[in-house]
Design a protein around this motif. Structure first.
Motif, PDB file in Angstrom:
ATOM      1  N   ARG A  23       0.848  -1.185   0.000  1.00  0.00           N
ATOM      2  CA  ARG A  23       0.000   0.000   0.000  1.00  0.00           C
ATOM      3  C   ARG A  23       0.891   1.245   0.000  1.00  0.00           C
ATOM      4  NH1 ARG A  23      -5.133  -0.640   2.054  1.00  0.00           N
ATOM      5  NH2 ARG A  23      -4.973   1.204   3.395  1.00  0.00           N
ATOM      6  N   ILE A  24       0.589   2.184  -0.904  1.00  0.00           N
ATOM      7  CA  ILE A  24       1.426   3.370  -1.083  1.00  0.00           C
ATOM      8  C   ILE A  24       0.615   4.624  -0.805  1.00  0.00           C
ATOM      9  CG2 ILE A  24       2.595   4.799  -2.823  1.00  0.00           C
ATOM     10  CD1 ILE A  24       3.668   2.349  -4.120  1.00  0.00           C
ATOM     11  N   ALA A  40      -3.370  10.550   7.260  1.00  0.00           N
ATOM     12  CA  ALA A  40      -3.262   9.524   6.222  1.00  0.00           C
ATOM     13  C   ALA A  40      -2.471   8.326   6.721  1.00  0.00           C
ATOM     14  CB  ALA A  40      -2.611  10.121   4.978  1.00  0.00           C
ATOM     15  N   LEU A  41      -1.389   8.581   7.461  1.00  0.00           N
ATOM     16  CA  LEU A  41      -0.595   7.476   7.997  1.00  0.00           C
ATOM     17  C   LEU A  41      -1.419   6.634   8.972  1.00  0.00           C
ATOM     18  CD1 LEU A  41       2.766   9.383   8.616  1.00  0.00           C
ATOM     19  CD2 LEU A  41       2.374   7.602   6.893  1.00  0.00           C
ATOM     20  N   ALA A  42      -2.220   7.294   9.779  1.00  0.00           N
ATOM     21  CA  ALA A  42      -3.029   6.575  10.770  1.00  0.00           C
ATOM     22  C   ALA A  42      -4.188   5.828  10.122  1.00  0.00           C
ATOM     23  CB  ALA A  42      -3.556   7.559  11.814  1.00  0.00           C
ATOM     24  N   ALA A  43      -4.847   6.464   9.148  1.00  0.00           N
ATOM     25  CA  ALA A  43      -6.043   5.867   8.557  1.00  0.00           C
ATOM     26  C   ALA A  43      -5.719   4.788   7.531  1.00  0.00           C
ATOM     27  CB  ALA A  43      -6.896   6.958   7.909  1.00  0.00           C
ATOM     28  N   ASP A  44      -4.691   5.029   6.726  1.00  0.00           N
ATOM     29  CA  ASP A  44      -4.423   4.144   5.590  1.00  0.00           C
ATOM     30  C   ASP A  44      -3.273   3.180   5.814  1.00  0.00           C
ATOM     31  OD1 ASP A  44      -6.453   5.337   3.882  1.00  0.00           O
ATOM     32  OD2 ASP A  44      -5.142   7.090   3.823  1.00  0.00           O
ATOM     33  N   ARG A  45      -2.447   3.433   6.810  1.00  0.00           N
ATOM     34  CA  ARG A  45      -1.334   2.549   7.169  1.00  0.00           C
ATOM     35  C   ARG A  45      -0.552   2.091   5.945  1.00  0.00           C
ATOM     36  NH1 ARG A  45      -1.451   1.352  12.358  1.00  0.00           N
ATOM     37  NH2 ARG A  45      -0.017  -0.403  12.067  1.00  0.00           N
ATOM     38  N   CYS A  71       7.040   9.636   8.539  1.00  0.00           N
ATOM     39  CA  CYS A  71       6.699   8.351   7.931  1.00  0.00           C
ATOM     40  C   CYS A  71       7.483   7.206   8.570  1.00  0.00           C
ATOM     41  CB  CYS A  71       6.970   8.397   6.431  1.00  0.00           C
ATOM     42  SG  CYS A  71       5.890   9.521   5.527  1.00  0.00           S
ATOM     43  N   LEU A  72       8.770   7.402   8.801  1.00  0.00           N
ATOM     44  CA  LEU A  72       9.567   6.359   9.445  1.00  0.00           C
ATOM     45  C   LEU A  72       9.034   6.050  10.835  1.00  0.00           C
ATOM     46  CD1 LEU A  72      13.204   7.435   8.453  1.00  0.00           C
ATOM     47  CD2 LEU A  72      11.923   5.482   7.548  1.00  0.00           C
ATOM     48  N   ALA A  73       8.663   7.095  11.588  1.00  0.00           N
ATOM     49  CA  ALA A  73       8.123   6.884  12.930  1.00  0.00           C
ATOM     50  C   ALA A  73       6.827   6.082  12.896  1.00  0.00           C
ATOM     51  CB  ALA A  73       7.897   8.233  13.612  1.00  0.00           C
ATOM     52  N   ALA A  74       6.079   6.210  11.802  1.00  0.00           N
ATOM     53  CA  ALA A  74       4.827   5.464  11.658  1.00  0.00           C
ATOM     54  C   ALA A  74       5.051   4.044  11.137  1.00  0.00           C
ATOM     55  CB  ALA A  74       3.882   6.211  10.725  1.00  0.00           C
ATOM     56  N   GLY A  75       6.301   3.691  10.848  1.00  0.00           N
ATOM     57  CA  GLY A  75       6.609   2.340  10.390  1.00  0.00           C
ATOM     58  C   GLY A  75       6.573   2.156   8.890  1.00  0.00           C
ATOM     59  N   ALA A  76       6.483   3.245   8.124  1.00  0.00           N
ATOM     60  CA  ALA A  76       6.436   3.156   6.665  1.00  0.00           C
ATOM     61  C   ALA A  76       7.825   3.335   6.059  1.00  0.00           C
ATOM     62  CB  ALA A  76       5.499   4.224   6.107  1.00  0.00           C
ATOM     63  N   TRP A  77       8.123   2.555   5.037  1.00  0.00           N
ATOM     64  CA  TRP A  77       9.304   2.798   4.230  1.00  0.00           C
ATOM     65  C   TRP A  77       9.062   4.084   3.423  1.00  0.00           C
ATOM     66  CZ3 TRP A  77      13.079  -1.378   2.638  1.00  0.00           C
ATOM     67  CH2 TRP A  77      13.020  -2.486   3.492  1.00  0.00           C
ATOM     68  N   VAL A  78      10.149   4.732   2.982  1.00  0.00           N
ATOM     69  CA  VAL A  78      10.017   6.006   2.278  1.00  0.00           C
ATOM     70  C   VAL A  78      10.915   6.006   1.047  1.00  0.00           C
ATOM     71  CG1 VAL A  78      10.094   8.512   2.467  1.00  0.00           C
ATOM     72  CG2 VAL A  78       9.674   7.131   4.518  1.00  0.00           C
TER      73      VAL A  78
END
Length: 377
Positions: free
Chosen positions: A10-11, A67-72, A92-99
């Motif tokens: 998911r992007i 968006a980070l919280a809702a769409d993960r 984004c990194l703090a939310a666990g997403a690659w960037v």
């Protein structure tokens, strides 16, 4: 991992401007079996909504945290102006997403290192858009250099000769040290310089000049430099936005061959030439041409990035590998401002150029490089 076993990611896209629509969304569609864009975020809510409607994205908004919280999202593509890269990447990194972040990576080495320090082993990682590394010709040449197939690298040319008129700089974030970080050295030539570094390896010393010759900007509009590499090779580097006949030109002279690339914003195999030294056999020279023809593109790099995500390893053009271009740019600006040669080993914390690429518009003293005493420029 077989194609059927691959995870579908998911992007989220941050920044709904021209680079997102013109380059990143076509790249995403080229990997539609592996990715899905689930949200787009932009400071302009209307622009985000229009982008979402054009590309069939289900959610749009102005709040990255929401968006980070809702769409993960698993991966966030950052396409905003340079001054906002740091904050978006860290969030984004703090939310666990690659960037995957557009160039230039950051406004300074200090910002780059702060983002790198927020990564975790095994991911998430942040990588940067340096798509020219990923064409088949560059890959073939990189292998040939590593194997010594062309002999020793000796002499090189790395010229980004582009043209940007006055209207280009009406965007308020362009042409300033605080918001763009630099001029064509930072925002334009970084692509060719990154390709050069990916081929020739670590640089050792840079001697540079820059000027603001024709554009009403705070930064330079042209820079020239001589770069010495650890291998001993010497390369001429020019970055310009004042060149009516535009060209991106790289040339590498090895002891057994000359390899040249002439293009503008992207290449395929037809843009490269291998010229053997007299006496080199025809069969050997024919073996240098790449067997496949993969153009340089965002799609090519995205594929490599997704492969890294599949394996849980650091993607190319990230970490120390991505830092080399920022190091060279920092050294080039430091040399141009101070009028002194700069060693790569000098670019750690403690210098004003580590914090800001113009050194805060201050000139370092003529004392040895290890002494960071400054005087007003």
């Amino acid at each position: 991992m077989t194609p059927g076993d691959r995870k579908r990611y998911r992007i989220a896209v941050v920044g709904a401007g021209a680079i997102a629509g013109g380059r990143h969304m076509p790249a995403v569609r080229a990997h539609a079996d592996r990715v899905e864009v689930v949200s787009v975020v932009d400071v302009d809510g209307g622009r985000a909504a229009a982008f979402a409607a054009e590309w069939g994205v289900g959610r749009s908004g102005t709040d990255l945290a929401a968006a980070l919280a809702a769409d993960r999202p698993d991966l966030v593509i950052v396409c905003t102006p340079p001054a906002s890269h740091r904050d978006a990447v860290l969030e984004c990194l703090a939310a666990g997403a690659w960037v995957w972040c557009e160039k230039p990576p950051a406004l300074s080495l200090a910002e780059y290192d702060e983002m790198a320090a927020s990564e975790r082993a095994g991911g998430p990682y942040v990588g940067y858009v340096f798509q020219h590394r990923f064409g088949s010709a560059a890959r073939a040449l990189r292998r040939q250099i590593a194997d010594g197939a062309l002999g020793r690298p000796l002499v090189g040319v790395c010229h980004t000769l582009w043209y940007r008129d006055d209207a280009y700089y009406t965007a308020p974030w362009r042409g300033t040290w605080a918001s763009e970080g630099g001029g064509p050295t930072m925002g334009h030539g970084i692509h060719q310089m990154d390709l050069m570094l990916s081929l020739l390896g670590d640089w050792r010393e840079v001697r540079a000049m820059m000027g603001t010759l024709a554009r009403d900007v705070e930064t330079e509009d042209v820079s020239v430099a001589a770069v010495g590499f650890e291998s001993g090779a010497l390369v001429s580097v020019v970055n310009s936005v004042l060149s009516p006949r535009q060209e991106s030109y790289l040339r590498f002279d090895f002891s057994d061959a000359t390899v040249e690339l002439s293009h503008l914003y992207g290449y395929d195999n037809a843009d490269w030439t291998w010229t053997p030294r007299e006496g080199v056999g025809e069969e050997r020279a024919r073996s240098w041409r790449p067997a496949s023809d993969v153009p340089s593109s965002h799609a090519a790099q995205l594929g490599a990035f997704l492969d890294a995500m599949d394996s849980g390893v650091r993607p190319p053009a990230s970490g120390d590998d991505g830092r080399r271009s920022m190091e060279l740019i920092t050294g080039l600006y430091r040399s141009a401002v101070t009028g002194r040669p700069v060693l790569r080993s000098e670019l750690g914390p403690g210098s004003p150029f580590y914090e800001r690429l113009d050194g805060g518009r201050r000139r370092e003293s003529d004392t040895p490089a290890r002494d960071e005493t400054e005087v007003a420029r």
